[in-house]
Design an enzyme around this catalytic site. Structure first.
Site, PDB file in Angstrom:
ATOM      1  N   ARG A  92      -7.860  -5.798  -3.019  1.00 16.50           N
ATOM      2  CA  ARG A  92      -7.983  -4.454  -2.455  1.00 16.50           C
ATOM      3  C   ARG A  92      -9.428  -4.004  -2.318  1.00 16.50           C
ATOM      4  O   ARG A  92      -9.673  -2.909  -1.806  1.00 16.50           O
ATOM      5  CB  ARG A  92      -7.278  -3.462  -3.367  1.00 16.50           C
ATOM      6  CG  ARG A  92      -5.896  -3.047  -2.860  1.00 16.50           C
ATOM      7  CD  ARG A  92      -5.167  -2.456  -4.018  1.00 16.50           C
ATOM      8  NE  ARG A  92      -4.358  -1.341  -3.754  1.00 16.50           N
ATOM      9  CZ  ARG A  92      -3.060  -1.293  -4.104  1.00 16.50           C
ATOM     10  NH1 ARG A  92      -2.449  -2.349  -4.589  1.00 16.50           N
ATOM     11  NH2 ARG A  92      -2.389  -0.200  -3.934  1.00 16.50           N
ATOM     12  N   ARG A 130      10.738   7.307  -0.711  1.00 17.49           N
ATOM     13  CA  ARG A 130      10.887   6.047  -1.444  1.00 17.49           C
ATOM     14  C   ARG A 130      11.550   6.271  -2.812  1.00 17.49           C
ATOM     15  O   ARG A 130      11.182   7.189  -3.542  1.00 17.49           O
ATOM     16  CB  ARG A 130       9.513   5.409  -1.616  1.00 17.49           C
ATOM     17  CG  ARG A 130       9.575   4.054  -2.286  1.00 17.49           C
ATOM     18  CD  ARG A 130       8.409   3.233  -1.926  1.00 17.49           C
ATOM     19  NE  ARG A 130       7.215   3.560  -2.680  1.00 17.49           N
ATOM     20  CZ  ARG A 130       6.094   2.847  -2.614  1.00 17.49           C
ATOM     21  NH1 ARG A 130       6.028   1.803  -1.822  1.00 17.49           N
ATOM     22  NH2 ARG A 130       5.050   3.178  -3.320  1.00 17.49           N
ATOM     23  N   ARG A 163       8.475   7.112  -7.866  1.00 20.32           N
ATOM     24  CA  ARG A 163       7.238   6.732  -8.563  1.00 20.32           C
ATOM     25  C   ARG A 163       6.332   7.941  -8.682  1.00 20.32           C
ATOM     26  O   ARG A 163       6.199   8.703  -7.731  1.00 20.32           O
ATOM     27  CB  ARG A 163       6.539   5.628  -7.769  1.00 20.32           C
ATOM     28  CG  ARG A 163       6.773   4.267  -8.375  1.00 20.32           C
ATOM     29  CD  ARG A 163       6.229   3.207  -7.511  1.00 20.32           C
ATOM     30  NE  ARG A 163       4.793   3.386  -7.232  1.00 20.32           N
ATOM     31  CZ  ARG A 163       4.071   2.504  -6.562  1.00 20.32           C
ATOM     32  NH1 ARG A 163       4.636   1.419  -6.109  1.00 20.32           N
ATOM     33  NH2 ARG A 163       2.793   2.706  -6.346  1.00 20.32           N
ATOM     34  N   ARG A 174      -4.273   7.761  -2.307  1.00 20.49           N
ATOM     35  CA  ARG A 174      -4.062   6.307  -2.175  1.00 20.49           C
ATOM     36  C   ARG A 174      -4.409   5.838  -0.760  1.00 20.49           C
ATOM     37  O   ARG A 174      -4.987   4.766  -0.573  1.00 20.49           O
ATOM     38  CB  ARG A 174      -2.614   5.955  -2.527  1.00 20.49           C
ATOM     39  CG  ARG A 174      -2.358   6.084  -4.027  1.00 20.49           C
ATOM     40  CD  ARG A 174      -0.880   6.124  -4.357  1.00 20.49           C
ATOM     41  NE  ARG A 174      -0.191   4.903  -4.010  1.00 20.49           N
ATOM     42  CZ  ARG A 174       1.110   4.831  -3.752  1.00 20.49           C
ATOM     43  NH1 ARG A 174       1.849   5.916  -3.778  1.00 20.49           N
ATOM     44  NH2 ARG A 174       1.663   3.675  -3.484  1.00 20.49           N
TER      45      ARG A 174
HETATM   46  P1  AMP Z   1       0.725  -0.408  -5.796  1.00 16.05           P
HETATM   47  O1  AMP Z   1       2.032  -0.502  -6.515  1.00 16.05           O
HETATM   48  O2  AMP Z   1       0.284  -1.735  -5.257  1.00 16.05           O
HETATM   49  O3  AMP Z   1       0.698   0.679  -4.754  1.00 16.05           O
HETATM   50  O4  AMP Z   1      -0.381  -0.018  -6.903  1.00 16.05           O
HETATM   51  C1  AMP Z   1      -0.262   1.171  -7.638  1.00 16.05           C
HETATM   52  C2  AMP Z   1      -1.610   1.513  -8.254  1.00 16.05           C
HETATM   53  O5  AMP Z   1      -2.043   0.450  -9.124  1.00 16.05           O
HETATM   54  C3  AMP Z   1      -2.743   1.695  -7.264  1.00 16.05           C
HETATM   55  O6  AMP Z   1      -2.800   3.005  -6.715  1.00 16.05           O
HETATM   56  C4  AMP Z   1      -3.963   1.394  -8.155  1.00 16.05           C
HETATM   57  O7  AMP Z   1      -4.245   2.492  -9.009  1.00 16.05           O
HETATM   58  C5  AMP Z   1      -3.444   0.250  -9.027  1.00 16.05           C
HETATM   59  N1  AMP Z   1      -3.674  -1.068  -8.393  1.00 16.05           N
HETATM   60  C6  AMP Z   1      -2.733  -1.964  -7.973  1.00 16.05           C
HETATM   61  N2  AMP Z   1      -3.300  -3.049  -7.468  1.00 16.05           N
HETATM   62  C7  AMP Z   1      -4.642  -2.866  -7.539  1.00 16.05           C
HETATM   63  C8  AMP Z   1      -5.771  -3.628  -7.152  1.00 16.05           C
HETATM   64  N3  AMP Z   1      -5.651  -4.829  -6.561  1.00 16.05           N
HETATM   65  N4  AMP Z   1      -7.004  -3.114  -7.413  1.00 16.05           N
HETATM   66  C9  AMP Z   1      -7.175  -1.924  -8.009  1.00 16.05           C
HETATM   67  N5  AMP Z   1      -6.140  -1.125  -8.370  1.00 16.05           N
HETATM   68  C10 AMP Z   1      -4.878  -1.591  -8.156  1.00 16.05           C
END
Ligand code: AMP
Length: 220
Positions: A92, A130, A163, A174
Site C-alpha cells: 500500500r 458492507r 466493520r 481510508r
Molecule cells: P483493509 O482490511 O485492507 O481495508 O485494512 C484495514 C486497515 O488495516 C487499513 O485502513 C490500515 O489501517 C491497516 N492496513 C491493512 N493493510 C495495510 C498495509 N498494507 N499497510 C498499512 N496499513 C494497512
C-alpha cells in the site's frame, strides 16, 4: 481447481477500499488453489497488535511499513504459500512495494497486478452497505449481495457486523490514504515492468468478475 500455469506467482489485488478485493480474493480460491493473504485481516486478528497500530486502524490511517512487511514476510514463508498467493491490501506504500519486490526476487516469484477499477461513488455506497460475518469472514453487501435472512450469515447463522472503520468519516480517511499513498504504486509497477491487468470491478456479479480475473491470471 486448477493451479497457475508457469510456476508460483504473487497475485496482487489492487484497488481502493470497497473495490471488492476481499470478495474477489475469496472467490479466486475457487479457481486457484493458493492462499489469500490479507494484511487487514492479519492485523485485525493480531493479538499482540501494538496499541498505536490499533488506533491508526480505527482512524483509517495506514500502520507502519515495518509492521506489515514483517507480517507478510513471515506469512509467505509458510508451506501453503509455496505455490503462490493472492495479496489483498498489500503493498500500500512505495516502501512496501520495494520490500515486496525484494522478498519475491529472493524467492524467484514473479508478481502480477490485478487492478480493480471502481467508481468512487460506488465505493462509498458499497462500504456503507458492507456487512461481515465475524465467524467465517463471508462478506455481504446490502445492495448487491444481501444475506438470505437480514443480518444473519447464510453459512453459519452468526449475526453480521459492520466493520468499525466503515463509518462515513473513516471511509473518507481510508480513501484519502489510498489516493495519497497507494494509487501512485501503479506507476511504480509499470516502471518496474510488472504486468498489470485492469478489471472493471462494478461490471457484473462478483462471480462474473472473478471468472474474468481467473481467465486473465491463469493464462499469464
Ligand atoms: P483493509 O482490511 O485492507 O481495508 O485494512 C484495514 C486497515 O488495516 C487499513 O485502513 C490500515 O489501517 C491497516 N492496513 C491493512 N493493510 C495495510 C498495509 N498494507 N499497510 C498499512 N496499513 C494497512
Amino acid at each position: 481447481m486448477t493451479g497457475l500455469s508457469g510456476g508460483p506467482k504473487a497475485i496482487i489485488l489492487f484497488g481502493p477500499p470497497g473495490s471488492g478485493k476481499g470478495t474477489q480474493a475469496k472467490l479466486l480460491r475457487n479457481c486457484m488453489s493458493i492462499p489469500h493473504i490479507s494484511t487487514g485481516d492479519m492485523l485485525r486478528s493480531g493479538e499482540n497488535l501494538p496499541e498505536r497500530a490499533r488506533e491508526k486502524m480505527h482512524a483509517g490511517i495506514l500502520v507502519s511499513d515495518s509492521l506489515v512487511n514483517a507480517l507478510v514476510e513471515k506469512r509467505i514463508a509458510q508451506p501453503d504459500a509455496s505455490n503462490g498467493f493472492i495479496l489483498d491490501g498489500y503493498p500500500r506504500t512505495l516502501g512496501q512495494a520495494e520490500v515486496l519486490t525484494g522478498m519475491l526476487a529472493a524467492r524467484n516469484v514473479p508478481q502480477v497486478v490485478v487492478h480493480l477499477k471502481v467508481d468512487y461513488n460506488k465505493v462509498i455506497e458499497r462500504l456503507a452497505g458492507r456487512r461481515e460475518c465475524p465467524v467465517c469472514g463471508t462478506l455481504y453487501s446490502l445492495n448487491s449481495n444481501p444475506p438470505k435472512v437480514a443480518d444473519i450469515c447464510d453459512r453459519d447463522g452468526a449475526r453480521l457486523v459492520v466493520r468499525d472503520d466503515d463509518s462515513a468519516s473513516v471511509v473518507r480517511q481510508r480513501l484519502d490514504e489510498y489516493e495519497r499513498q497507494t494509487e501512485p504504486l501503479l506507476e511504480y509497477f509499470e516502471k518496474a515492468g510488472v504486468p498489470c491487468f485492469s478489471v472493471n470491478g462494478s461490471d457484473g456479479s462478483p462471480d462474473a468478475i472473478s471468472q474474468r480475473i481467473c481467465g486473465l491470471v491463469s493464462a499469464y
